[in-house]
Design a protein around this motif. Sequence first.
Motif, PDB file in Angstrom:
ATOM      1  N   SER A 134       0.872  -1.172   0.000  1.00 14.99           N
ATOM      2  CA  SER A 134       0.000   0.000   0.000  1.00 14.99           C
ATOM      3  C   SER A 134       0.903   1.215   0.000  1.00 14.99           C
ATOM      4  O   SER A 134       1.600   1.469   0.989  1.00 14.99           O
ATOM      5  CB  SER A 134      -0.927   0.023   1.217  1.00 14.99           C
ATOM      6  N   CYS A 135       0.941   1.962  -1.107  1.00 16.63           N
ATOM      7  CA  CYS A 135       1.884   3.074  -1.162  1.00 16.63           C
ATOM      8  C   CYS A 135       1.257   4.321  -1.769  1.00 16.63           C
ATOM      9  O   CYS A 135       0.197   4.250  -2.398  1.00 16.63           O
ATOM     10  CB  CYS A 135       3.159   2.676  -1.896  1.00 16.63           C
ATOM     11  N   TYR A 136       1.934   5.445  -1.564  1.00 13.59           N
ATOM     12  CA  TYR A 136       1.364   6.759  -1.814  1.00 13.59           C
ATOM     13  C   TYR A 136       2.269   7.609  -2.714  1.00 13.59           C
ATOM     14  O   TYR A 136       3.457   7.771  -2.427  1.00 13.59           O
ATOM     15  CB  TYR A 136       1.166   7.481  -0.484  1.00 13.59           C
ATOM     16  N   SER A 137       1.696   8.151  -3.792  1.00 20.93           N
ATOM     17  CA  SER A 137       2.359   9.154  -4.635  1.00 20.93           C
ATOM     18  C   SER A 137       3.652   8.637  -5.265  1.00 20.93           C
ATOM     19  O   SER A 137       4.705   9.258  -5.145  1.00 20.93           O
ATOM     20  CB  SER A 137       2.658  10.424  -3.813  1.00 20.93           C
ATOM     21  N   GLY A 138       3.555   7.527  -5.963  1.00 27.97           N
ATOM     22  CA  GLY A 138       4.753   6.935  -6.554  1.00 27.97           C
ATOM     23  C   GLY A 138       4.718   6.870  -8.069  1.00 27.97           C
ATOM     24  O   GLY A 138       3.948   7.560  -8.733  1.00 27.97           O
ATOM     25  N   LYS A 174       4.693 -15.481  -7.247  1.00 27.29           N
ATOM     26  CA  LYS A 174       3.371 -14.991  -6.851  1.00 27.29           C
ATOM     27  C   LYS A 174       3.577 -13.570  -6.339  1.00 27.29           C
ATOM     28  O   LYS A 174       4.168 -13.362  -5.282  1.00 27.29           O
ATOM     29  CB  LYS A 174       2.749 -15.883  -5.778  1.00 27.29           C
ATOM     30  N   TYR A 175       3.131 -12.595  -7.082  1.00 22.16           N
ATOM     31  CA  TYR A 175       3.377 -11.200  -6.732  1.00 22.16           C
ATOM     32  C   TYR A 175       2.383 -10.710  -5.684  1.00 22.16           C
ATOM     33  O   TYR A 175       1.235 -11.169  -5.630  1.00 22.16           O
ATOM     34  CB  TYR A 175       3.302 -10.320  -7.985  1.00 22.16           C
ATOM     35  N   PRO A 176       2.806  -9.787  -4.833  1.00 18.68           N
ATOM     36  CA  PRO A 176       1.902  -9.268  -3.803  1.00 18.68           C
ATOM     37  C   PRO A 176       0.773  -8.450  -4.406  1.00 18.68           C
ATOM     38  O   PRO A 176       0.910  -7.862  -5.480  1.00 18.68           O
ATOM     39  CB  PRO A 176       2.817  -8.380  -2.947  1.00 18.68           C
ATOM     40  N   LYS A 177      -0.348  -8.403  -3.700  1.00 13.91           N
ATOM     41  CA  LYS A 177      -1.431  -7.534  -4.129  1.00 13.91           C
ATOM     42  C   LYS A 177      -1.041  -6.085  -3.845  1.00 13.91           C
ATOM     43  O   LYS A 177      -0.225  -5.804  -2.953  1.00 13.91           O
ATOM     44  CB  LYS A 177      -2.731  -7.906  -3.427  1.00 13.91           C
ATOM     45  N   VAL A 178      -1.608  -5.173  -4.602  1.00 13.12           N
ATOM     46  CA  VAL A 178      -1.165  -3.778  -4.565  1.00 13.12           C
ATOM     47  C   VAL A 178      -2.348  -2.824  -4.452  1.00 13.12           C
ATOM     48  O   VAL A 178      -3.347  -2.980  -5.167  1.00 13.12           O
ATOM     49  CB  VAL A 178      -0.364  -3.427  -5.838  1.00 13.12           C
ATOM     50  N   GLN A 179      -2.237  -1.862  -3.530  1.00 16.20           N
ATOM     51  CA  GLN A 179      -3.119  -0.702  -3.589  1.00 16.20           C
ATOM     52  C   GLN A 179      -2.225   0.535  -3.607  1.00 16.20           C
ATOM     53  O   GLN A 179      -1.220   0.615  -2.897  1.00 16.20           O
ATOM     54  CB  GLN A 179      -4.125  -0.662  -2.444  1.00 16.20           C
ATOM     55  N   THR A 180      -2.581   1.476  -4.474  1.00 16.92           N
ATOM     56  CA  THR A 180      -1.755   2.671  -4.631  1.00 16.92           C
ATOM     57  C   THR A 180      -2.632   3.911  -4.563  1.00 16.92           C
ATOM     58  O   THR A 180      -3.770   3.904  -5.048  1.00 16.92           O
ATOM     59  CB  THR A 180      -0.961   2.611  -5.952  1.00 16.92           C
ATOM     60  N   TRP A 181      -2.102   4.964  -3.924  1.00 14.43           N
ATOM     61  CA  TRP A 181      -2.833   6.195  -3.681  1.00 14.43           C
ATOM     62  C   TRP A 181      -2.135   7.357  -4.394  1.00 14.43           C
ATOM     63  O   TRP A 181      -0.908   7.411  -4.447  1.00 14.43           O
ATOM     64  CB  TRP A 181      -2.854   6.515  -2.188  1.00 14.43           C
ATOM     65  N   HIS A 182      -2.936   8.305  -4.907  1.00 10.86           N
ATOM     66  CA  HIS A 182      -2.317   9.474  -5.529  1.00 10.86           C
ATOM     67  C   HIS A 182      -3.306  10.639  -5.516  1.00 10.86           C
ATOM     68  O   HIS A 182      -4.505  10.457  -5.732  1.00 10.86           O
ATOM     69  CB  HIS A 182      -1.920   9.178  -6.977  1.00 10.86           C
ATOM     70  N   GLY A 183      -2.793  11.837  -5.248  1.00  3.48           N
ATOM     71  CA  GLY A 183      -3.597  13.045  -5.275  1.00  3.48           C
ATOM     72  C   GLY A 183      -3.624  13.641  -6.665  1.00  3.48           C
ATOM     73  O   GLY A 183      -2.581  13.732  -7.325  1.00  3.48           O
ATOM     74  N   ASP A 184      -4.805  14.059  -7.125  1.00  3.44           N
ATOM     75  CA  ASP A 184      -4.901  14.555  -8.498  1.00  3.44           C
ATOM     76  C   ASP A 184      -4.377  15.980  -8.652  1.00  3.44           C
ATOM     77  O   ASP A 184      -4.362  16.516  -9.760  1.00  3.44           O
ATOM     78  CB  ASP A 184      -6.329  14.435  -9.034  1.00  3.44           C
ATOM     79  N   ASN A 185      -3.927  16.580  -7.545  1.00  2.00           N
ATOM     80  CA  ASN A 185      -3.316  17.902  -7.609  1.00  2.00           C
ATOM     81  C   ASN A 185      -1.806  17.829  -7.400  1.00  2.00           C
ATOM     82  O   ASN A 185      -1.174  18.818  -7.034  1.00  2.00           O
ATOM     83  CB  ASN A 185      -3.952  18.828  -6.573  1.00  2.00           C
ATOM     84  N   ASP A 186      -1.244  16.630  -7.634  1.00  2.00           N
ATOM     85  CA  ASP A 186       0.201  16.421  -7.472  1.00  2.00           C
ATOM     86  C   ASP A 186       0.908  16.806  -8.769  1.00  2.00           C
ATOM     87  O   ASP A 186       0.767  16.136  -9.789  1.00  2.00           O
ATOM     88  CB  ASP A 186       0.472  14.953  -7.145  1.00  2.00           C
ATOM     89  N   PHE A 187       1.660  17.896  -8.706  1.00  2.00           N
ATOM     90  CA  PHE A 187       2.425  18.312  -9.874  1.00  2.00           C
ATOM     91  C   PHE A 187       3.925  18.084  -9.679  1.00  2.00           C
ATOM     92  O   PHE A 187       4.737  18.485 -10.490  1.00  2.00           O
ATOM     93  CB  PHE A 187       2.141  19.786 -10.185  1.00  2.00           C
ATOM     94  N   GLY A 244      -8.173  17.022  -5.269  1.00  2.00           N
ATOM     95  CA  GLY A 244      -7.664  18.247  -4.674  1.00  2.00           C
ATOM     96  C   GLY A 244      -6.463  18.070  -3.772  1.00  2.00           C
ATOM     97  O   GLY A 244      -5.986  19.036  -3.180  1.00  2.00           O
ATOM     98  N   VAL A 245      -5.950  16.866  -3.663  1.00  2.00           N
ATOM     99  CA  VAL A 245      -4.808  16.566  -2.790  1.00  2.00           C
ATOM    100  C   VAL A 245      -3.525  16.631  -3.607  1.00  2.00           C
ATOM    101  O   VAL A 245      -3.474  16.146  -4.737  1.00  2.00           O
ATOM    102  CB  VAL A 245      -4.961  15.181  -2.131  1.00  2.00           C
TER     103      VAL A 245
END
Length: 321
Positions: free
Chosen positions: A172-176, A237-250, A303-304
Amino acid sequence: MLFKSLVLLAGTAAVTHGAPSPSSANDIPRDVLTQIPSGSWGTNPTNLLLHLYAPSNLTARPSIILALHGCFGSGPSHAEMTQAFQTLSTPHNFLVLYPSSINDNNCWDVASPSSLTRDGGGDSTTLAAIVRWATTAFHADPKKVFITGSSSGCMMSNVMASTYPDLFSAVSCYSGVPAGCLAGSPGSSPISADQTCANGGIRKTGDEWAEVVRGMAPLPEGKGKGKGKGKSNRGWKYPKVQTWHGDNDFFVNYFHNFEEQLKQWGAIHEVEFTRNETNVPAAGYTKMVFGDGTKLVGYSASGVGHVVPQHEVVDLEWFGI
């Protein structure tokens, strides 16, 4: 704005406690963030540091979370930003590993061949050694080892899932960015890297991204080519993935890098987009479900910017602990 985002990502230093070289996990203090001498876990070609948090009521067969900081950060600063993990570790029986990169503006190496190759001698090799040491020292459940990270830490989470898929059950990772997106770049930091990847300029098909993942971890001798979902016809067998991202990330382009990550892991797990769930897990977030939602999900935050707040409770639900 960019400088402010980087400062927020680095966080503030948590209170830490040094520790003598432990002869066993029982020698490591509980309920405090403790620095573990590098000699404890062995291989450390890139001179990483390690802090660890374990609750006092840790019982047999605990889970492990490897939590990776962003550029300009550290293990202690990331521990400060994700304190909920420490609180939640008591009822959920897990320990948290907070390593620190001291190279390239404290960014994780997600660009060099040594780190993008299993046992190549880069940051990924050291992180794998840390996970193996902790799993043995604490008699942890090897099927309950998970990885999370923000920004550079998310980039490395994708790399670790590619180079050492056998060590992790979920991400589970953020902004990558996708695993291998910075391959060949002169560095991995905002200062040293080729900015093409961060700017969203590296585009591939899902199958092409999947081949990048598969190329990072050649099969060990005797391991046959598996068939079926999650094995990608390569035996892992690869791990399952959840990924997070803000649509205001420039800083790390949202519109392409978020999509490219989902394409990469969708191809690996052989799942396609099925539906959106709005205002999940909170107002302004959209959960993007792939397949039945058990192998891949994405969270788009309206907006993040670059710093998406860590959702530790949702992370634990995804990890199954």
